[in-house]
Design a protein around this motif. Sequence first.
Motif, PDB file in Angstrom:
ATOM      1  N   SER A  44     -38.204 -43.089 -90.631  1.00  0.00           N
ATOM      2  CA  SER A  44     -38.331 -44.075 -89.557  1.00  0.00           C
ATOM      3  C   SER A  44     -39.804 -44.404 -89.299  1.00  0.00           C
ATOM      4  CB  SER A  44     -37.681 -43.552 -88.275  1.00  0.00           C
ATOM      5  OG  SER A  44     -36.284 -43.403 -88.432  1.00  0.00           O
ATOM      6  N   LEU A  45     -40.648 -43.373 -89.341  1.00  0.00           N
ATOM      7  CA  LEU A  45     -42.079 -43.590 -89.149  1.00  0.00           C
ATOM      8  C   LEU A  45     -42.655 -44.466 -90.258  1.00  0.00           C
ATOM      9  CD1 LEU A  45     -44.824 -43.145 -87.866  1.00  0.00           C
ATOM     10  CD2 LEU A  45     -44.948 -40.917 -89.004  1.00  0.00           C
ATOM     11  N   GLY A  59     -57.784 -45.300 -83.037  1.00  0.00           N
ATOM     12  CA  GLY A  59     -57.312 -43.925 -82.973  1.00  0.00           C
ATOM     13  C   GLY A  59     -56.151 -43.602 -83.886  1.00  0.00           C
ATOM     14  N   PHE A  60     -55.573 -44.608 -84.533  1.00  0.00           N
ATOM     15  CA  PHE A  60     -54.408 -44.365 -85.377  1.00  0.00           C
ATOM     16  C   PHE A  60     -54.740 -43.445 -86.548  1.00  0.00           C
ATOM     17  CE2 PHE A  60     -52.041 -45.560 -89.251  1.00  0.00           C
ATOM     18  CZ  PHE A  60     -50.768 -45.161 -88.855  1.00  0.00           C
ATOM     19  N   GLN A  61     -55.867 -43.691 -87.216  1.00  0.00           N
ATOM     20  CA  GLN A  61     -56.218 -42.907 -88.391  1.00  0.00           C
ATOM     21  C   GLN A  61     -56.384 -41.433 -88.051  1.00  0.00           C
ATOM     22  OE1 GLN A  61     -56.115 -44.578 -91.352  1.00  0.00           O
ATOM     23  NE2 GLN A  61     -56.047 -42.500 -92.162  1.00  0.00           N
ATOM     24  N   GLU A  62     -56.951 -41.169 -86.906  1.00  0.00           N
ATOM     25  CA  GLU A  62     -57.130 -39.782 -86.462  1.00  0.00           C
ATOM     26  C   GLU A  62     -55.782 -39.128 -86.170  1.00  0.00           C
ATOM     27  OE1 GLU A  62     -59.179 -37.315 -82.753  1.00  0.00           O
ATOM     28  OE2 GLU A  62     -59.666 -39.428 -83.067  1.00  0.00           O
ATOM     29  N   VAL A  96     -44.646 -47.525 -81.659  1.00  0.00           N
ATOM     30  CA  VAL A  96     -44.732 -46.252 -82.371  1.00  0.00           C
ATOM     31  C   VAL A  96     -46.141 -46.025 -82.905  1.00  0.00           C
ATOM     32  CG1 VAL A  96     -43.847 -44.915 -84.321  1.00  0.00           C
ATOM     33  CG2 VAL A  96     -42.294 -46.375 -83.007  1.00  0.00           C
ATOM     34  N   ILE A  97     -46.725 -47.073 -83.484  1.00  0.00           N
ATOM     35  CA  ILE A  97     -48.067 -46.951 -84.059  1.00  0.00           C
ATOM     36  C   ILE A  97     -49.108 -46.680 -82.971  1.00  0.00           C
ATOM     37  CG2 ILE A  97     -49.860 -48.133 -85.376  1.00  0.00           C
ATOM     38  CD1 ILE A  97     -47.340 -47.340 -86.979  1.00  0.00           C
ATOM     39  N   SER A  98     -49.019 -47.386 -81.864  1.00  0.00           N
ATOM     40  CA  SER A  98     -50.014 -47.203 -80.797  1.00  0.00           C
ATOM     41  C   SER A  98     -49.786 -45.917 -80.002  1.00  0.00           C
ATOM     42  CB  SER A  98     -49.999 -48.403 -79.839  1.00  0.00           C
ATOM     43  OG  SER A  98     -48.729 -48.533 -79.218  1.00  0.00           O
ATOM     44  N   LEU A 156     -43.409 -43.193 -75.892  1.00  0.00           N
ATOM     45  CA  LEU A 156     -42.822 -44.526 -75.835  1.00  0.00           C
ATOM     46  C   LEU A 156     -42.419 -44.906 -74.408  1.00  0.00           C
ATOM     47  CD1 LEU A 156     -40.578 -44.105 -78.994  1.00  0.00           C
ATOM     48  CD2 LEU A 156     -42.741 -45.367 -78.852  1.00  0.00           C
ATOM     49  N   PRO A 157     -42.659 -46.160 -74.005  1.00  0.00           N
ATOM     50  CA  PRO A 157     -42.362 -46.614 -72.635  1.00  0.00           C
ATOM     51  C   PRO A 157     -40.898 -47.020 -72.438  1.00  0.00           C
ATOM     52  CG  PRO A 157     -43.377 -48.396 -73.859  1.00  0.00           C
ATOM     53  CD  PRO A 157     -43.366 -47.200 -74.789  1.00  0.00           C
TER      54      PRO A 157
END
Length: 299
Positions: free
Chosen positions: A169-170, A187-190, A149-151, A110-111
């Motif tokens: 939380s996720l 790339g999320f699914q992986e 979070v997702i990215s 996270l940034p």
Amino acid sequence: MIDYGFYGSEINSYKEELKKIGLIMRFDEASKAITQIFKEMVSNSSLKKASVLALLGSYQQLRTHCSLPAELFNCLCSEKWLHTSLGFRSPSEAILFDATWQTLSPIANLPFIDDSDSCHGLGQEIYGYKDELNKLGVTVEAKNGARFVISGLSIPSDPTIMSEATVMSLLSCIQSYFECAASPPKGFQEKISMKWLKTSMGYQCPDECILFYSKQSSLCMEDGPFIDEAFYGSELLSFKDSLATIGVTVDVNFGQDLVARHLRHKVRTTISRIYMYLMKCNWKPNDKDKNSNWIWIPN
């Protein structure tokens, strides 16, 4: 800014002369000059903590009287001038840390704005400008940061690191994200397809789990790879849609293949209960199961 303490109020009588030698007299002119200097400092990576805090301090004072000129405001919103844990980012791509992010930190890159006293850090003083940063586009609350979070998802190789609070939380982030987005980022699914959900048969990938709901069948928790409700709590059921989105079987009556896959080594009473469930669901073994020499398919 001219030092009135040094020159005194008499300096005001020389406005025309000062204007002729290049002194900026109007606020809109000053705004354009500040915008240009700001862009140059960002481009040269010469923007320091003192300048950032001074600029935010000025914005904080101005907000009570008027709005920033559009050119300066747009510049502050679009330029990558905030140093974060992932490099320099524009406000809309940065997060101001607070306690609500604590549970999500172990599972995502996270940034967060750099609040250290390092070369580009902004120190603890940055938290005094939470409202101003929010107006510029910085995300200041976890409930509004699902996209980060997702990215930036990064499931740890050791799933025991993920506490009940972290998983909840996720799932909340997944729910928020897919309320607005039709498809996940690349790339999320992986990333999500790792063994991180605690079940009655150890940690499993989402598509290898079943959401347990006793009212749906006569099966018991130990009969299949059911998500451990004792660990996650009853709140888990409220994230049924989120779980389905990532591949979890949320209807026990569609989990026959997963239950049958774990049939080996069961005691007789358990096997009888599972076969009754499979028969009720009219389950038929797939080709992989048919080739198994340990599973008995009654006529």
